[in-house]
Design an enzyme around this catalytic site. Structure first.
Site, PDB file in Angstrom:
ATOM      1  N   TRP A 148      -3.264   9.268  -4.502  1.00  0.00           N
ATOM      2  CA  TRP A 148      -3.059  10.467  -3.676  1.00  0.00           C
ATOM      3  C   TRP A 148      -3.070  11.727  -4.553  1.00  0.00           C
ATOM      4  O   TRP A 148      -2.066  12.402  -4.698  1.00  0.00           O
ATOM      5  CB  TRP A 148      -1.761  10.356  -2.901  1.00  0.00           C
ATOM      6  CG  TRP A 148      -1.769   9.258  -1.896  1.00  0.00           C
ATOM      7  CD1 TRP A 148      -1.519   7.941  -2.106  1.00  0.00           C
ATOM      8  CD2 TRP A 148      -2.065   9.386  -0.500  1.00  0.00           C
ATOM      9  NE1 TRP A 148      -1.629   7.240  -0.933  1.00  0.00           N
ATOM     10  CE2 TRP A 148      -1.960   8.094   0.070  1.00  0.00           C
ATOM     11  CE3 TRP A 148      -2.395  10.473   0.316  1.00  0.00           C
ATOM     12  CZ2 TRP A 148      -2.182   7.859   1.424  1.00  0.00           C
ATOM     13  CZ3 TRP A 148      -2.615  10.234   1.660  1.00  0.00           C
ATOM     14  CH2 TRP A 148      -2.508   8.949   2.204  1.00  0.00           C
TER      15      TRP A 148
ATOM     16  N   ARG B 112       0.837  -1.187   0.000  1.00  0.00           N
ATOM     17  CA  ARG B 112       0.000   0.000   0.000  1.00  0.00           C
ATOM     18  C   ARG B 112       0.879   1.246   0.000  1.00  0.00           C
ATOM     19  O   ARG B 112       1.936   1.271   0.633  1.00  0.00           O
ATOM     20  CB  ARG B 112      -0.912   0.040   1.239  1.00  0.00           C
ATOM     21  CG  ARG B 112      -1.944  -1.073   1.285  1.00  0.00           C
ATOM     22  CD  ARG B 112      -3.041  -0.839   0.267  1.00  0.00           C
ATOM     23  NE  ARG B 112      -4.106  -1.818   0.372  1.00  0.00           N
ATOM     24  CZ  ARG B 112      -4.191  -2.914  -0.364  1.00  0.00           C
ATOM     25  NH1 ARG B 112      -3.231  -3.174  -1.242  1.00  0.00           N
ATOM     26  NH2 ARG B 112      -5.193  -3.744  -0.225  1.00  0.00           N
ATOM     27  N   THR B 113       0.412   2.268  -0.701  1.00  0.00           N
ATOM     28  CA  THR B 113       1.071   3.569  -0.643  1.00  0.00           C
ATOM     29  C   THR B 113       0.503   4.311   0.556  1.00  0.00           C
ATOM     30  O   THR B 113      -0.654   4.739   0.538  1.00  0.00           O
ATOM     31  CB  THR B 113       0.823   4.375  -1.929  1.00  0.00           C
ATOM     32  OG1 THR B 113       1.287   3.620  -3.050  1.00  0.00           O
ATOM     33  CG2 THR B 113       1.555   5.702  -1.876  1.00  0.00           C
ATOM     34  N   THR B 114       1.289   4.437   1.593  1.00  0.00           N
ATOM     35  CA  THR B 114       0.780   5.018   2.835  1.00  0.00           C
ATOM     36  C   THR B 114       0.868   6.536   2.858  1.00  0.00           C
ATOM     37  O   THR B 114       0.226   7.174   3.678  1.00  0.00           O
ATOM     38  CB  THR B 114       1.543   4.456   4.044  1.00  0.00           C
ATOM     39  OG1 THR B 114       2.948   4.717   3.873  1.00  0.00           O
ATOM     40  CG2 THR B 114       1.337   2.948   4.143  1.00  0.00           C
ATOM     41  N   ARG B 115       1.660   7.113   1.974  1.00  0.00           N
ATOM     42  CA  ARG B 115       1.743   8.572   1.914  1.00  0.00           C
ATOM     43  C   ARG B 115       2.372   8.964   0.581  1.00  0.00           C
ATOM     44  O   ARG B 115       3.141   8.198   0.004  1.00  0.00           O
ATOM     45  CB  ARG B 115       2.583   9.139   3.059  1.00  0.00           C
ATOM     46  CG  ARG B 115       4.034   8.659   3.071  1.00  0.00           C
ATOM     47  CD  ARG B 115       4.758   9.105   4.319  1.00  0.00           C
ATOM     48  NE  ARG B 115       6.122   8.607   4.370  1.00  0.00           N
ATOM     49  CZ  ARG B 115       7.179   9.253   3.911  1.00  0.00           C
ATOM     50  NH1 ARG B 115       7.016  10.449   3.344  1.00  0.00           N
ATOM     51  NH2 ARG B 115       8.388   8.748   3.990  1.00  0.00           N
TER      52      ARG B 115
END
Length: 269
Positions: A143, A30-33
């Protein structure tokens, strides 16, 4: 089943010799930020079309890393998108929309361009809203805040005279307006745009207003740059994106050159 001691002394159950466990293969990633990010995108409707503006800086944290990253993308001949946030996710969105456009062309009933109905801005906006919401539900969002500009479409596929300007954020929240801004521009540029906006603005007035807002963002936003792009969509000319160019700036304001505290320092606090 007996216990065995592996390296480090941690007691674990012995596994059959034919089983191999790979530490890097388990679980979903997962891309957390966001990592490499672009800042504000501005959009405005004017008499005869819609215009978008953004700078070309992509920052790696606080480092101004990429200074020629183009964040205004042509989807088709009558739709534009611009996005702030993670630049790689913008590339993913752009590839997705281009893939959809190619699939529509390949499955069309006619090979002639004039017989094929491209997606209008409203359709692209609705599709992105579903994509963003689906990714948010998977806890793996894109994002980005994406601005969509273009024209509405009649049921028979003909383009109307009604311009369209909408935005979708990373959790699927979507809305339309006459003026829009993402990133830090939503705090600084949007009030200025609302104050100066008129529905009958000419193209030159709209461009001058966007350039003024980008210049102010360059002064006030440490993630902004004075190298910018302007894009527009008109019914007659379609979607056009300018080459990057630099805005003139002025740094001789009294507040910029007066020593702070009047103690003969270099201007710092």
């Amino acid at each position: 089943m007996s216990l065995s001691l592996q390296n480090g002394g941690a007691p674990t159950r012995a596994l059959p010799s034919v089983t191999t466990v790979h530490a890097t293969s388990g679980g979903n990633q997962r891309t957390t930020r966001p990592i490499t990010t672009g800042t504000s995108v501005l959009g405005i409707k004017y008499k005869g079309g819609v215009m978008l503006a953004a700078d070309t800086l992509v920052s790696y944290g606080s480092l101004a890393k990429y200074k020629n990253a183009r964040r205004l993308v042509t989807v088709n001949s009558r739709t534009l998108i611009g996005a702030s946030g993670e630049y790689s996710d913008l590339q993913s969105i752009s590839d997705l929309l281009v893939s959809n456009a190619l699939e529509d062309r390949c499955t069309a009933d006619s090979l002639y361009d004039e017989d094929n109905n491209e997606e209008c801005a409203g359709e692209v906006w609705s599709y992105l809203r579903a994509v963003m919401y689906q990714r948010r539900n998977k806890m793996n969002p894109l994002w980005n805040d994406v601005v969509v500009a273009g024209f509405r479409q009649e049921p028979d596929g003909t383009t109307t005279d009604t311009p369209f300007l909408g935005v979708v954020d990373k959790i699927g929240t979507a809305y339309e307006d006459d003026v829009l801004a993402t990133g830090f521009g939503a705090y600084i540029a949007l009030p200025l745009m609302r104050e100066k906006y008129r529905p009958d603005m000419e193209e030159g007035e709209a461009r001058a207003l966007l350039e003024d807002c980008l210049r102010i963002l360059f002064y006030r936003d440490c993630r902004a740059l004075n190298r910018v792009q302007i894009a527009k969509v008109t019914k007659e000319g379609g979607a056009l994106v300018s080459e990057p160019y630099e805005l003139d700036t002025y740094w001789d304001f009294k507040g910029y050159v007066t020593n702070k505290g009047e103690i003969g320092t270099d201007g710092g606090w």
